[in-house]
Each structure stands twice: as C-alpha cells, then as structure tokens.
Design a protein around this motif. Structure first.
Motif, PDB file in Angstrom:
ATOM      1  N   GLU A  71      -8.250  22.376 -67.214  1.00  0.00           N
ATOM      2  CA  GLU A  71      -8.977  23.435 -66.521  1.00  0.00           C
ATOM      3  C   GLU A  71      -9.359  24.556 -67.479  1.00  0.00           C
ATOM      4  N   THR A  92     -13.143  25.737 -67.937  1.00  0.00           N
ATOM      5  CA  THR A  92     -13.484  27.149 -67.731  1.00  0.00           C
ATOM      6  C   THR A  92     -14.126  27.731 -68.987  1.00  0.00           C
ATOM      7  N   LYS A 135     -12.425  36.185 -63.502  1.00  0.00           N
ATOM      8  CA  LYS A 135     -11.295  35.258 -63.632  1.00  0.00           C
ATOM      9  C   LYS A 135     -10.063  35.973 -64.164  1.00  0.00           C
ATOM     10  N   TYR A 169      -5.717  28.399 -64.684  1.00  0.00           N
ATOM     11  CA  TYR A 169      -7.093  28.266 -65.159  1.00  0.00           C
ATOM     12  C   TYR A 169      -7.373  29.254 -66.291  1.00  0.00           C
TER      13      TYR A 169
END
Length: 625
Positions: free
Chosen positions: A460, A464, A494, A546
C-alpha cells in the motif's frame, strides 16, 4: 484479497504438517541428526543448507496456501501441481485458542530458523530468512491481546470482505463449483465463530460501542435480501458461463442449488450475526479510540510493530516523522501557491485528460516508461462494485490473481463512492500501482513462500507513493504546476489521517480534539468529523499503515536524491524497491543502505567521493554536500 498471512494473523490456522516441517528442518541442521527428507540433500555426508531451506520454505508455502479453501483458490489455480488435493478446512477458524496455538508454532519456526547459518544460504534465501525472522520475533508480544482484534470492523470487516471474495472465487472446473457450494454451506458455522468471539469481547468489556454496532448491523442487512439477482447469484451464473464442460441442464441445477444454499445458509448467517450484535449492544461503553481500553496502547504498539513493520523504533518516533512530512508538505504547497497564484484560484477546477478507465490505464502505461522498469503486457479486467454494496466498499480495489493464472487480474471500481479522480485511483490500483507491482514481482525468480507473505505497508505504501507521483506524470491533462500542488494536497490529507490515527488510538484524543485538528485543514460539519473519527477507531493503524509505507519510500528517495544529486536515477530507485519485493521496512532498510552505497560508488565521480569522504572525516557542520 485477504492473504494467507492476514488470515493467519487473525485466525491462527495452521496444520500439524508445518510442525513436521519444522522438526525436519531442525533435525537436518543439528549436528549428528538426520532424517529421510534431510538425507536426500546430503553431499559427501554433509547436509546442503540451501536445499534444506528450499524444502522448508516450500513446505511452509504449501501449508499456508492450503490452510483453507479461500486461501487455496486465491493462491493456486492448479494446487495438485504442488501436491495439494484439498484444503485443511472450508474457512479458517477464528478463536482465541487457535491464536494461542499459532503463537506457539511461531516460536517453533523461529527456533528452527535460528539453527540456520545465514551465510550458507543464497542471496535470495537470505532475504526470505530475514523476512521470516523479522515477522516471527515480535509475535509473542500479542499474548493476552487477542480479544482486542475486531473482525467485524466497519472498514475491513469480514462481513464486508467475504461476499466479494466469494463472488470472485475462481471456477476452473466442476470441482471448484462443488467446493464453492460447500463454502456456502459452511458460512453460517464460520459466522457463528465470529459471533462467539464478539461475545467473549463483550464479557471482557472490549465490545464495540452501540454506535459502531449499529453501523455493522446496517451493513449486514444489505445481504438479507432476495437472493435472486443478488451479487452472489449473478456472479455465480457469470462464472458458470465460462465453463463449457457444464451443459444447460447441469447449469440450471447448479444455479438452483446456489440459490438454495444462499437462502438456507448465507442469508441466515447474516441474520443471526445482526441479531447477535443487537443483543450485545450495551456491553460496549467505549465510543473513543482503543487508548481507552485497559491495554489499548500496548495493543496499538503491537499492531504497528507486527502489521506495519516500520523502520522507526517507537510509535512516538513514527509520529514525529509523520509530523515532519506534514509540515514539509504544508510549507511546500504554500510556496507553490504563492509562486503561481493563478493555480491557487483554479485549485477546485482542475481535470485530468479522461475519466474512462481503459483510456486512463493505457495512458498510465505510457507515462511510466521513463522512470519505471518495463513490464510485458499484462491482462486485466475492470469490474464495478454492485450498487447494493457501494456504500460499504472502498472507491476501488485490486484482486490478486493466483500465482499460476496471472492473466486473472481484476480491478474493481466503486461507481457510487463519491467523487474521485479516475487517473490517480488507477495509478494506485493499476499502473504503476498494485497490478504493476504484483506482476513485476511475480516474474522474479523467488521462492513461492514470498508470494503468500503479505506486507500491506509495503504494497500500500508503494501504491500510495506512485499515486502521488502520478499527479505529475506527462500527459495526464493537468495544467503545468497544478500536479505539484495536488500531490502535496493529497499527501497532506493522508498525513492528517495518519496523525489522527496515532493521536486518537495511541494518545487518546476525543472527538472534539480530533474535530479541532481536522478543521485546521478543512471546513466540515460535526457529522463529517464524527464519520472520520469512527473510521479511524474502527480499524486502528489502518490509515497509518498506508501512510507509513508511503513515508518510508519518500524518505528513502529523499536520502538518495541528497546523496547522489544529479546522478540520482528514478528508474534505478524504483527497480531496487520492486526487486526487493514485499518485506518489512526494517529488512528493506538494510538492503537500501547497501544499494545506496553501490549507487554512490558507481555513479558519483571519484573525486566527488573522495571529497565527501574527507568532509565526513573532518566533520564541518556548516557544509552540506
């Protein structure tokens, strides 16, 4: 998909055959010991550690792949090629007892690994060895924390994921169809285990809040409907159509059988689950993060260390790194907007060249040619999340194909999940994200075991990272300069979620503290801040996972760019990350240091290297090279 590693973390399901494999490994490595299997690898009376380790890794792969029918179907299209005739069970068992057994088995495997001399293995085996050692050494920290797990959370809960996994269960012949129908027949047993687990959580005061229980119950009710025309009815018929060996009469009988099992087992399983959760309401008093449970902080530390595997030694150290990146992004976006005020005015009006998934994926494959290793053509299909599931599913997700059927890549898109940019979404799920990364590593000559050891922070994190980079890909349709602003804005969003994850679940922020922080970035309602808070407490460390993977990669790239200057080559950096493959960042960092040292030696002029070495020795703090 839920990989074998993820399932093992949750259920602890392994068979005694792994124990046999461990025993054989120990016997073959210990002086004066031997076995029939180990004897096959003897050369001049001495055990060959390379062949012994290969055998052990193969045995472990087979056991993890065949621990349950879902794992087996998603790992191998032809399990008989690996000597597998059937899985150990329909679904993995979910209980505290199984988790405890699994922990003891982890200790045995780790003990066996310690008997291996790492320097006698091949380079590829050493990577596997280090990965296994890193994975297993911290598992003991989870003792006594089993009931802190939440299999029915509102983000990645099994009640949400299992229907999709069943809908994508591959049919290669009649045997798979029969096995699938057997799974439907067992689903109520599996869900009963989950409910029993929730009852134990309630007994210990660890059950979810009424607010969260209502959300889970609501998502369960989606599956309590007329089975005809449902996801599992239509998906079943579609897969039958792809089997020419099944004639019309057999097909009709199978369709009727599927509907019968859905009515008698699948729907009742969700009804009972919803009723059981309703009955447990009132036993969970914590409406905030896991910080407020007795061992909440300890459990969060365990999650970070044994799910994310960061290179940072503590949660506090990781939090500081998140804050530093967040501050750097905020400063950078401010500079970019002051530099180009006209772009700031157009910030909410940008658009990519296309929203058509096929066009976007083709464009992305061209856009990455310069900075990412070339990948042979990869087959894939695009599917859409059924309308009935849109509210409970992610904006998109990638389904990993079996190792021996790589052409079965599937990307699901959620057409009803609000507004999103198809371009960056497919950069994350497709090229150069999950699909590309998976296909690249699959083509490497690695031990099969590496393909069932899942490291979500790596995968991930990569997806990302490339999603953020895609804002500045050539030909994406954005106005010059807009990509940098959007990339920074995405990173800030994020980073905000990652920091909230720590602040709420590890440091105890309540809803007001979280809302005040969120409103530093966005003007949103109380309802929205509550939704964000709920999503973060539902699955602690999920958002952090993430972002940490992304942060680790960005930091490595920044270090390489600083060390190499104009000699930095993005292609070489990306190749290193893809070649090392899924692994803990503690392990990746070891190999990264070696890679960067080689890059400096190979790419920087000799006089520059000597100069740097001299400056390093005299240590001038006011000079940066």
């Amino acid at each position: 998909m839920l990989t074998s590693r993820q399932k093992r973390n949750k259920t602890g399901k392994k068979s005694t055959a792994i124990i046999l494999s461990v025993v054989l490994l120990v016997m073959s490595l210990a002086p004066g010991c031997g076995s029939a299997m180990a004897g096959d690898f003897a050369e001049n009376g001495k055990q060959d550690p390379v062949q012994v380790f290969d055998s052990f890794a193969r045995d472990l792969f087979v056991e993890l792949a065949s621990q349950d029918e879902l794992s087996l179907n998603y790992t191998l299209a032809d399990p008989q090629a690996y000597g597998i005739t059937k899985a150990d069970s329909a679904f993995s068992s979910y209980s505290v007892e199984e988790m405890e057994k699994d922990r003891e088995l982890d200790k045995e495997i780790l003990s066996a690994l310690k008997g291996i001399k790492e320097d006698e293995l091949t380079e590829e085996q050493r990577i596997t060895y280090r990965i296994l050692t890193e994975m297993l050494k911290g598992e003991g920290a989870g003792k006594g924390l089993e009931l802190y797990e939440e299999p029915l959370n509102t983000v990645t809960g099994m009640h949400l994921m299992l229907p999709v996994l069943l809908a994508e269960y591959r049919f290669y012949g009649k045997q798979n169809v029969d096995t699938y129908l057997g799974l439907l027949e067992e689903i109520d047993v599996y869900y009963n285990e989950l409910l029993e687990f929730e009852k134990k959580k309630a007994e210990e005061g660890l059950f979810m809040s009424d607010r969260m229980a209502d959300k889970v119950v609501e998502s369960c009710r989606v599956y309590i409907e007329d089975v005809e025309g449902s996801l599992l009815d239509e998906a079943f018929q579609e897969r039958l159509e792809e089997l020419p060996e099944i004639n019309g009469e057999e097909k009709a009988a199978y369709i009727e059988k599927n509907r019968e099992l859905l009515k008698e087992h699948f729907v009742p399983a969700y009804e009972k689950l919803a009723e059981g959760l309703e009955a447990l309401k009132g036993s969970g008093s914590n409406d905030l993060g896991i910080y407020y449970f007795p061992k909440g902080r300890k459990y969060y530390e365990y999650l970070v260390r044994n799910s994310i595997y960061p290179s940072f030694s503590t949660v506090d150290e990781l939090r500081k790194a998140v804050e530093e990146q967040l501050e750097a992004d905020i400063n950078a976006i401010g500079i970019a907007m002051r530099r180009s005020p006209e772009l700031a005015e157009k910030f909410g009006e940008y658009s990519f060249f296309s929203q058509d998934p096929q066009e976007v994926l083709e464009n992305l494959q061209e856009a990455i040619a310069e900075d990412y290793p070339q990948l042979p053509d990869s087959e894939y299909r695009i599917k859409y999340v059924p309308e009935s599931l849109e509210d409970s599913m992610s904006p998109a997700f990638y389904m990993v194909p079996p190792m021996d059927r790589p052409q079965e890549n599937v990307i699901y898109i959620n057409g009803g999940k609000g507004s999103y940019d198809t371009y960056t979404l497919l950069a994350h799920e497709g090229f150069p994200g999950h699909l590309y990364q998976h296909e690249y590593f699959r083509r490497k000559e690695t031990q099969e075991l590496r393909h069932v050891l899942n490291f979500s922070a790596y995968s991930e994190g990569w997806a990302t990272y490339v999603e953020n980079r895609s804002y500045q890909f050539e030909g994406n349709g954005l106005e010059k300069g807009m990509g940098e602003i959007l990339a920074r804005n995405s990173s800030i969003t994020k980073g905000m979620y990652a920091l909230l994850d720590i602040r709420i679940n590890y440091e105890g922020w309540d809803r007001k503290e979280a809302a005040d922080f969120i409103r530093q970035f966005f003007s949103v309602s109380d309802e929205t801040t509550d939704e964000i808070y709920d999503s973060i407490i539902a699955d602690p460390s999920n958002y952090l996972l993430y972002y940490t993977g992304y942060l680790e990669i960005e930091r490595m790239r920044a270090e390489a760019e600083e060390a190499l200057g104009s000699a930095f080559d993005a292609m070489e950096f990306h190749t290193f990350l893809l070649d090392i493959g899924p692994a803990p960042f503690t392990v990746i960092r070891e190999y990264y240091g070696e890679w960067l040292e080689r890059e400096e030696k190979d790419r920087l002029p000799e006089k520059m290297i000597l100069k740097n070495q001299k400056l390093k020795m005299v240590d001038f703090p006011f000079m940066q090279c």
